[in-house]
Scaffold this active site. Structure first.
Site, short mmCIF file in Angstrom:
data_model
loop_
_atom_site.label_atom_id
_atom_site.label_comp_id
_atom_site.label_asym_id
_atom_site.label_seq_id
_atom_site.Cartn_x
_atom_site.Cartn_y
_atom_site.Cartn_z
N LYS A 274 0.92 -1.11 0.02
CA LYS A 274 -0.16 -0.05 0.04
C LYS A 274 0.90 1.03 0.04
CE LYS A 274 -4.54 -1.54 1.61
NZ LYS A 274 -5.75 -1.39 2.53
N LYS B 2 -3.79 -10.73 -6.78
CA LYS B 2 -4.82 -11.00 -5.99
C LYS B 2 -6.11 -10.26 -6.46
CE LYS B 2 -5.69 -8.63 -2.06
NZ LYS B 2 -5.93 -8.21 -0.60
N LYS C 162 -10.27 -5.14 -4.47
CA LYS C 162 -11.49 -4.07 -4.53
C LYS C 162 -11.09 -2.77 -5.10
CE LYS C 162 -12.13 -3.68 0.47
NZ LYS C 162 -13.10 -4.04 1.48
P1 AMP Z 1 -10.23 -6.16 2.60
O1 AMP Z 1 -10.86 -6.04 1.62
O2 AMP Z 1 -8.73 -6.05 2.54
O3 AMP Z 1 -11.00 -5.72 3.72
O4 AMP Z 1 -10.49 -7.83 3.08
C1 AMP Z 1 -11.63 -8.24 3.72
C2 AMP Z 1 -11.42 -9.68 4.08
O5 AMP Z 1 -11.42 -10.21 2.49
C3 AMP Z 1 -10.24 -10.27 4.45
O6 AMP Z 1 -10.42 -11.31 5.18
C4 AMP Z 1 -9.31 -10.64 3.07
O7 AMP Z 1 -8.39 -11.91 3.53
C5 AMP Z 1 -10.32 -11.28 2.38
N1 AMP Z 1 -10.02 -11.10 0.95
C6 AMP Z 1 -9.93 -9.85 0.35
N2 AMP Z 1 -9.35 -10.04 -1.13
C7 AMP Z 1 -9.35 -11.60 -1.17
C8 AMP Z 1 -9.16 -12.38 -2.32
N3 AMP Z 1 -8.73 -11.69 -3.53
N4 AMP Z 1 -9.27 -13.82 -2.04
C9 AMP Z 1 -9.71 -14.06 -0.89
N5 AMP Z 1 -9.93 -13.29 0.07
C10 AMP Z 1 -9.96 -12.06 -0.03
#
Ligand code: AMP
Ligand code: TRP
Length: 334
Positions: free
Chosen positions: A115, A197, A200
């Site tokens: 980041k 990965k 979002k």
């Molecule tokens: P975040 O979007 O960083 O707030 O992630 C929220 C949750 O979604 C966390 O548990 C991450 O590990 C999971 N997560 C985010 N992106 C992925 C992805 N591409 N594949 C699997 N899990 C994800």
């Protein structure tokens, strides 16, 4: 908690579009775990401001995420659903834990490195200490298990180290939590660059599927997912040329509950076109009832307010208990 049920804590940031990766990596797993655990699921708005957010959008996304949690099947009566900033103990414990975390540990965090490369104009102190806030989130609820995607496992390891260090000095204050990853979907990859990965915050909207995309957009994105020129539907781990196909197989397996082997067997003599069309359909059919419930919830703001207000009351009670224990141990006058 009085019975023997284990405690679960997890959270998602209300920043950007909630993707199929968030759902398969985290939220879907929470739904599966809710029956035999005490679960606290938070919308971590304090985490999200480590990257600049538009205030109106942040507000909207916070409520959207609450709707998504409920629409995905998390029971708001049985579980504690709350907004992080409604429970001041998170920021309070984070400050304390900051004093028990080494800068060397934080500098090693992959997400921080990524980041800070991406937001070079705003490498703020919050971005750096963010894993400590995450540790506070988890430790306040004395969580046994933390269901997350693979990318968060490093932060959970750090949480364990901080808790063990603190317990080593003051006695048994914190439960040492464990990370918990789903069998299929722990790392859903980008549809445009399948060695990356699914994120979002990706600039290319074709790279991710938002849980709120129109169904025809979802289908289109899957049909145009990057694969390879080999034409063989086969799962080959650690083979980057197969990353796109591996990813589609994983997604198909996660949304249908079928094993990857059985899917591979079914598509042995078929081409990518047929396969992608079927993956698209399986994903859309899986998301359809979620979207319907989501749309219904959008009509009922009073209900959502009631859920997060009650959630905050319950969360505050638990969190305050742990914070008081910590304050007493370190010598703060209560
Ligand atoms: P975040 O979007 O960083 O707030 O992630 C929220 C949750 O979604 C966390 O548990 C991450 O590990 C999971 N997560 C985010 N992106 C992925 C992805 N591409 N594949 C699997 N899990 C994800
Ligand atoms: N850091 C997590 C992410 O970016 C979100 C999060 C914050 C979290 N606090 C947490 C996840 C506590 C699990 C437990 O995905």
């Amino acid at each position: 908690m009085e019975d023997n049920k284990k405690v679960i804590f997890s959270a998602v940031q209300p920043s950007g579009n909630i993707t199929l990766g968030n759902y398969l990596g985290a939220i879907k797993n929470w739904v599966d775990l809710q029956n035999d655990h005490h679960c606290c699921y938070s919308i971590v708005d304090e985490h999200s401001i480590t990257v600049r957010q538009n205030p109106q959008e942040l507000k909207k996304r916070t409520l959207d995420l609450l709707k998504i949690y409920i629409a995905c099947g998390i029971d708001p009566e049985e579980n504690i659903l709350f907004i992080q900033s409604h429970v001041p103990a998170h920021a309070q414990l984070a400050w304390v834990l900051n004093c028990y975390t080494y800068t060397g540990e934080l500098s090693r965090m992959t997400q921080f490195k990524d980041k800070s490369k991406k937001h070079t104009d705003n490498v703020n102190a919050g971005l750096y200490t963010y894993p400590v806030l995450m540790a506070a989130d988890i430790l306040l609820y004395q969580a046994d298990l933390v269901p997350v995607g693979k990318d968060q496992m490093q932060h959970i390891e750090l949480t364990r180290n901080i808790a063990q260090r603190f317990n080593g000095i003051y006695g048994d204050v914190f439960k040492i939590p464990e990370g918990f990853m789903p069998k299929a979907g722990a790392k859903v990859m980008s549809l445009a660059e399948p060695t990356k990965k699914m994120s979002k915050s990706d600039e290319n909207p074709k790279a991710y599927i938002s849980m709120l995309d129109d169904f025809n957009v979802i289908a289109k994105k899957i049909k145009s997912a990057v694969t390879d020129s080999e034409g063989i539907i086969e799962y080959r781990e650690n083979d980057d040329t197969k990353a796109g196909v591996n990813n589609l197989l994983t997604i198909m397996s996660a949304v249908t509950g079928r094993s990857i082997d059985s899917i591979v067997a079914e598509y042995q003599s078929k081409g990518y076109g047929d396969f992608k069309a079927d993956v698209a359909e399986a994903v859309v059919e899986h998301i359809r009832p979620i979207r319907q419930r989501y749309d219904e919830l959008s009509e009922d703001k009073a209900y959502l307010i009631d859920i997060y207000t009650k959630g905050a009351e319950r969360a505050n009670r638990i969190a305050q208990r742990t914070l008081n224990k910590v304050y007493k141990k370190i010598g703060f006058i209560l």
